[in-house]
Design a protein around this motif. Structure first.
Motif, PDB file in Angstrom:
ATOM      1  N   PRO A 281      11.810   7.285   3.373  1.00 50.83           N
ATOM      2  CA  PRO A 281      12.785   6.336   3.902  1.00 50.83           C
ATOM      3  C   PRO A 281      12.834   6.406   5.424  1.00 50.83           C
ATOM      4  CG  PRO A 281      13.883   8.241   2.896  1.00 50.83           C
ATOM      5  CD  PRO A 281      12.420   8.356   2.567  1.00 50.83           C
ATOM      6  N   PRO A 282      13.027   5.266   6.103  1.00 47.64           N
ATOM      7  CA  PRO A 282      13.295   3.928   5.565  1.00 47.64           C
ATOM      8  C   PRO A 282      12.036   3.144   5.213  1.00 47.64           C
ATOM      9  CG  PRO A 282      13.419   3.860   7.945  1.00 47.64           C
ATOM     10  CD  PRO A 282      13.131   5.291   7.589  1.00 47.64           C
ATOM     11  N   GLY A 283      10.858   3.722   5.318  1.00 49.29           N
ATOM     12  CA  GLY A 283       9.628   3.011   4.989  1.00 49.29           C
ATOM     13  C   GLY A 283       9.098   2.199   6.158  1.00 49.29           C
ATOM     14  N   LEU A 284       8.049   1.455   5.884  1.00 46.58           N
ATOM     15  CA  LEU A 284       7.436   0.617   6.917  1.00 46.58           C
ATOM     16  C   LEU A 284       8.109  -0.741   6.974  1.00 46.58           C
ATOM     17  CD1 LEU A 284       3.623   1.305   6.318  1.00 46.58           C
ATOM     18  CD2 LEU A 284       5.264   2.596   7.705  1.00 46.58           C
ATOM     19  N   THR A 285       8.044  -1.374   8.125  1.00 49.86           N
ATOM     20  CA  THR A 285       8.512  -2.749   8.244  1.00 49.86           C
ATOM     21  C   THR A 285       7.461  -3.689   7.646  1.00 49.86           C
ATOM     22  OG1 THR A 285       7.465  -3.142  10.386  1.00 49.86           O
ATOM     23  CG2 THR A 285       9.652  -2.132  10.403  1.00 49.86           C
ATOM     24  N   ASP A 286       7.885  -4.899   7.348  1.00 53.48           N
ATOM     25  CA  ASP A 286       6.938  -5.882   6.818  1.00 53.48           C
ATOM     26  C   ASP A 286       5.788  -6.113   7.802  1.00 53.48           C
ATOM     27  OD1 ASP A 286       8.528  -6.082   4.615  1.00 53.48           O
ATOM     28  OD2 ASP A 286       9.215  -8.130   5.003  1.00 53.48           O
ATOM     29  N   ASP A 287       6.092  -6.151   9.099  1.00 52.15           N
ATOM     30  CA  ASP A 287       5.031  -6.403  10.063  1.00 52.15           C
ATOM     31  C   ASP A 287       4.066  -5.229  10.167  1.00 52.15           C
ATOM     32  OD1 ASP A 287       6.089  -8.881  10.510  1.00 52.15           O
ATOM     33  OD2 ASP A 287       6.409  -8.616  12.660  1.00 52.15           O
ATOM     34  N   GLN A 288       4.536  -4.012   9.982  1.00 50.17           N
ATOM     35  CA  GLN A 288       3.617  -2.867   9.957  1.00 50.17           C
ATOM     36  C   GLN A 288       2.661  -2.974   8.775  1.00 50.17           C
ATOM     37  OE1 GLN A 288       6.648   0.297  10.135  1.00 50.17           O
ATOM     38  NE2 GLN A 288       5.637   1.066  11.988  1.00 50.17           N
ATOM     39  N   VAL A 289       3.173  -3.409   7.640  1.00 49.95           N
ATOM     40  CA  VAL A 289       2.307  -3.629   6.480  1.00 49.95           C
ATOM     41  C   VAL A 289       1.305  -4.734   6.778  1.00 49.95           C
ATOM     42  CG1 VAL A 289       2.259  -4.411   4.072  1.00 49.95           C
ATOM     43  CG2 VAL A 289       4.024  -2.798   4.838  1.00 49.95           C
ATOM     44  N   LEU A 290       1.779  -5.834   7.332  1.00 48.55           N
ATOM     45  CA  LEU A 290       0.909  -6.985   7.570  1.00 48.55           C
ATOM     46  C   LEU A 290      -0.123  -6.719   8.655  1.00 48.55           C
ATOM     47  CD1 LEU A 290       3.558  -9.827   7.222  1.00 48.55           C
ATOM     48  CD2 LEU A 290       1.764  -9.202   5.588  1.00 48.55           C
ATOM     49  N   ASP A 291       0.165  -5.825   9.594  1.00 47.65           N
ATOM     50  CA  ASP A 291      -0.858  -5.431  10.559  1.00 47.65           C
ATOM     51  C   ASP A 291      -2.096  -4.908   9.838  1.00 47.65           C
ATOM     52  OD1 ASP A 291       0.634  -6.046  12.802  1.00 47.65           O
ATOM     53  OD2 ASP A 291       1.263  -3.972  13.190  1.00 47.65           O
ATOM     54  N   GLN A 292      -1.881  -3.970   8.914  1.00 49.40           N
ATOM     55  CA  GLN A 292      -3.005  -3.368   8.201  1.00 49.40           C
ATOM     56  C   GLN A 292      -3.696  -4.395   7.304  1.00 49.40           C
ATOM     57  OE1 GLN A 292      -3.677  -0.368   9.295  1.00 49.40           O
ATOM     58  NE2 GLN A 292      -1.744  -0.362  10.404  1.00 49.40           N
ATOM     59  N   VAL A 293      -2.905  -5.151   6.561  1.00 50.08           N
ATOM     60  CA  VAL A 293      -3.479  -6.126   5.630  1.00 50.08           C
ATOM     61  C   VAL A 293      -4.283  -7.172   6.401  1.00 50.08           C
ATOM     62  CG1 VAL A 293      -2.959  -7.842   3.854  1.00 50.08           C
ATOM     63  CG2 VAL A 293      -1.610  -5.737   3.971  1.00 50.08           C
ATOM     64  N   SER A 294      -3.767  -7.605   7.537  1.00 54.00           N
ATOM     65  CA  SER A 294      -4.462  -8.629   8.332  1.00 54.00           C
ATOM     66  C   SER A 294      -5.815  -8.132   8.802  1.00 54.00           C
ATOM     67  CB  SER A 294      -3.612  -9.027   9.540  1.00 54.00           C
ATOM     68  OG  SER A 294      -2.414  -9.649   9.140  1.00 54.00           O
ATOM     69  N   LEU A 295      -5.873  -6.879   9.249  1.00 59.82           N
ATOM     70  CA  LEU A 295      -7.148  -6.366   9.741  1.00 59.82           C
ATOM     71  C   LEU A 295      -8.187  -6.329   8.631  1.00 59.82           C
ATOM     72  CD1 LEU A 295      -8.511  -5.364  12.293  1.00 59.82           C
ATOM     73  CD2 LEU A 295      -7.877  -3.037  11.642  1.00 59.82           C
ATOM     74  N   TYR A 296      -7.791  -5.898   7.434  1.00 59.14           N
ATOM     75  CA  TYR A 296      -8.719  -5.921   6.302  1.00 59.14           C
ATOM     76  C   TYR A 296      -9.121  -7.348   5.955  1.00 59.14           C
ATOM     77  CZ  TYR A 296      -8.069  -0.965   5.067  1.00 59.14           C
ATOM     78  OH  TYR A 296      -8.065   0.418   5.059  1.00 59.14           O
ATOM     79  N   TRP A 297      -8.163  -8.292   6.043  1.00 57.84           N
ATOM     80  CA  TRP A 297      -8.465  -9.674   5.685  1.00 57.84           C
ATOM     81  C   TRP A 297      -9.457 -10.294   6.669  1.00 57.84           C
ATOM     82  CZ3 TRP A 297      -8.380 -12.900   1.826  1.00 57.84           C
ATOM     83  CH2 TRP A 297      -8.605 -14.265   2.080  1.00 57.84           C
TER      84      TRP A 297
END
Length: 389
Positions: A281-297
């Motif tokens: 907790p509190p975990g990652l923010t949505d944008d932190q998640v999307l940073d990683q996902v975007s790079l893979y995409w």
């Protein structure tokens, strides 16, 4: 073991690199997200059958309508980046030199589902400690390569790019950059690569810092303590309930790659599940998640990144079980964060890393401390490398 090349301005073979995703790629992503065919919600509550529908839909709405990839791109491009060919493969790396004399070279290695973006927040505090509440004598020159098959590095087209070959490539890379003595640190795959680097290049590796160290019990090691029993139980539970991704990566990275390379929502769910579930907790923010996902995409590396599991996950699993663990004799430091799995004990770690000079346990943080609690990780790195500079 490795050829040393002095630093004299631009290094041979090092090509400057900048990230510049075409606008058409961004438009295509948004269009695909808006046309997602969603499954129904799971009949089981919460995360019992995987990442919930409403979580993935929330992430994808943000990805299509509010997330700013250009800002992320600018953060990457603010750090010097290069491509260099090592062992026949193009490697992408961030190379940030410290403004302080005597800075210590440090190669940082990410894992899955992370990337160089995961470690970006460490660059400033490590290269310029006085600007971030630290001391100039703790400064580092920081090298952050993208693993083969990840990010902007090349994708291996033949078998054999397991953790040993990656470690040998890192040794060659550090020599090309002119570093005769350096440290190695990382988490997830970065733990295995860094430890292996200490085994393969002890003449140049001054010490390794691992998050967490990979070490397990042995039958002749005596009964486990209550804390060790709890850690083993959590590791077994993780294996029963949420290891399907690892088996798929190990046995069929090509198969899963078709779906993840074609569907941004699918990729978001596949990576986002672990990015969110493996944190404290509190975990990652949505944008932190999307940073990683975007790079893979944008780099189309869902399949190529998964192949590292086919190469090396069986070997790493043996280390976690206390089997076939190569002893790492260079100085070692370790950080274990509260929400991490596995959480090896100091006793197990000292058997595999007999020159253990630094040990830290933190209540906060999980599998992605560079994103969750970067200040704790930075201080651990500074503290350990004071012993070996």
């Amino acid at each position: 073991m490795v050829e040393q090349v002095p630093v004299t301005g631009d290094l041979p073979g090092l090509r400057p690199f900048r990230v510049a995703v075409p606008e058409a790629e961004l438009a295509d992503l948004r269009d695909r997200l808006r046309r997602t065919r969603w499954p129904e919600a799971a009949p089981a509550p919460g995360w019992e059958q995987g990442i919930p529908l409403e979580v993935v839909q929330r992430l994808c709405r943000r990805w299509a309508e509010g997330y700013d990839w250009r800002a992320t791109e600018a953060r990457l491009d603010a750090v010097p980046q290069y491509l260099v060919t090592v062992d026949g493969l193009d490697l992408h790396l961030l190379h940030a030199r410290s403004p302080h004399p005597g800075a210590f070279p440090l190669v940082l290695t990410h894992g899955w589902p992370g990337s160089v973006l995961e470690l970006l927040s460490l660059v400033g505090p490590l290269t310029d400690p006085p600007a971030h509440g630290g001391r100039a004598e703790d400064a580092f020159d920081v090298v952050i390569p993208s693993l083969p098959g990840y990010g902007f590095s090349g994708r291996p087209t033949t078998r054999g790019w397991g953790i040993e070959r990656v470690a040998r490539a890192w040794a060659r890379l550090m020599a090309l950059l002119g570093y005769d003595r350096y440290g190695a640190a990382g988490s997830d795959w970065g733990t295995s690569v860094s430890a292996t680097l200490g085994v393969l290049d002890p003449a140049h590796v001054a010490g390794v810092h691992l998050v967490p160290p990979l070490a397990g019990p042995r039958p002749d090691g005596g009964p486990p303590s209550p804390e060790e029993r709890a850690a083993l139980a959590e590791l077994a539970q993780r294996g029963r309930e949420s290891s399907a991704y690892s088996e798929v990566h190990r046995t069929a990275p090509q198969t899963v790659g078709y779906a993840l390379t074609d569907s941004p929502a699918g990729l978001c769910a596949w990576l986002g599940e672990k990015l969110l579930a493996w944190t404290g907790p509190p975990g990652l923010t949505d944008d932190q998640v999307l940073d990683q996902v975007s790079l893979y995409w944008f780099t189309r590396t869902a399949a190529s990144s998964a192949r590292l599991y086919a190469e090396s996950i069986g070997q790493v699993a043996g280390w976690l079980g206390g089997q076939d663990e190569p002893v790492v004799r260079v100085p070692a430091g370790a950080s274990v964060f509260g929400a991490e799995v596995p959480r090896p004990s100091r006793r197990w770690t000292e058997r595999r890393f007999p020159d253990l000079r630094y040990w830290a346990e933190h209540e906060r943080g999980g599998h992605f401390p560079a994103l969750e609690v970067p200040e704790l990780l930075v201080e651990d790195l500074r503290a350990f490398y004071r012993h070996v500079r």
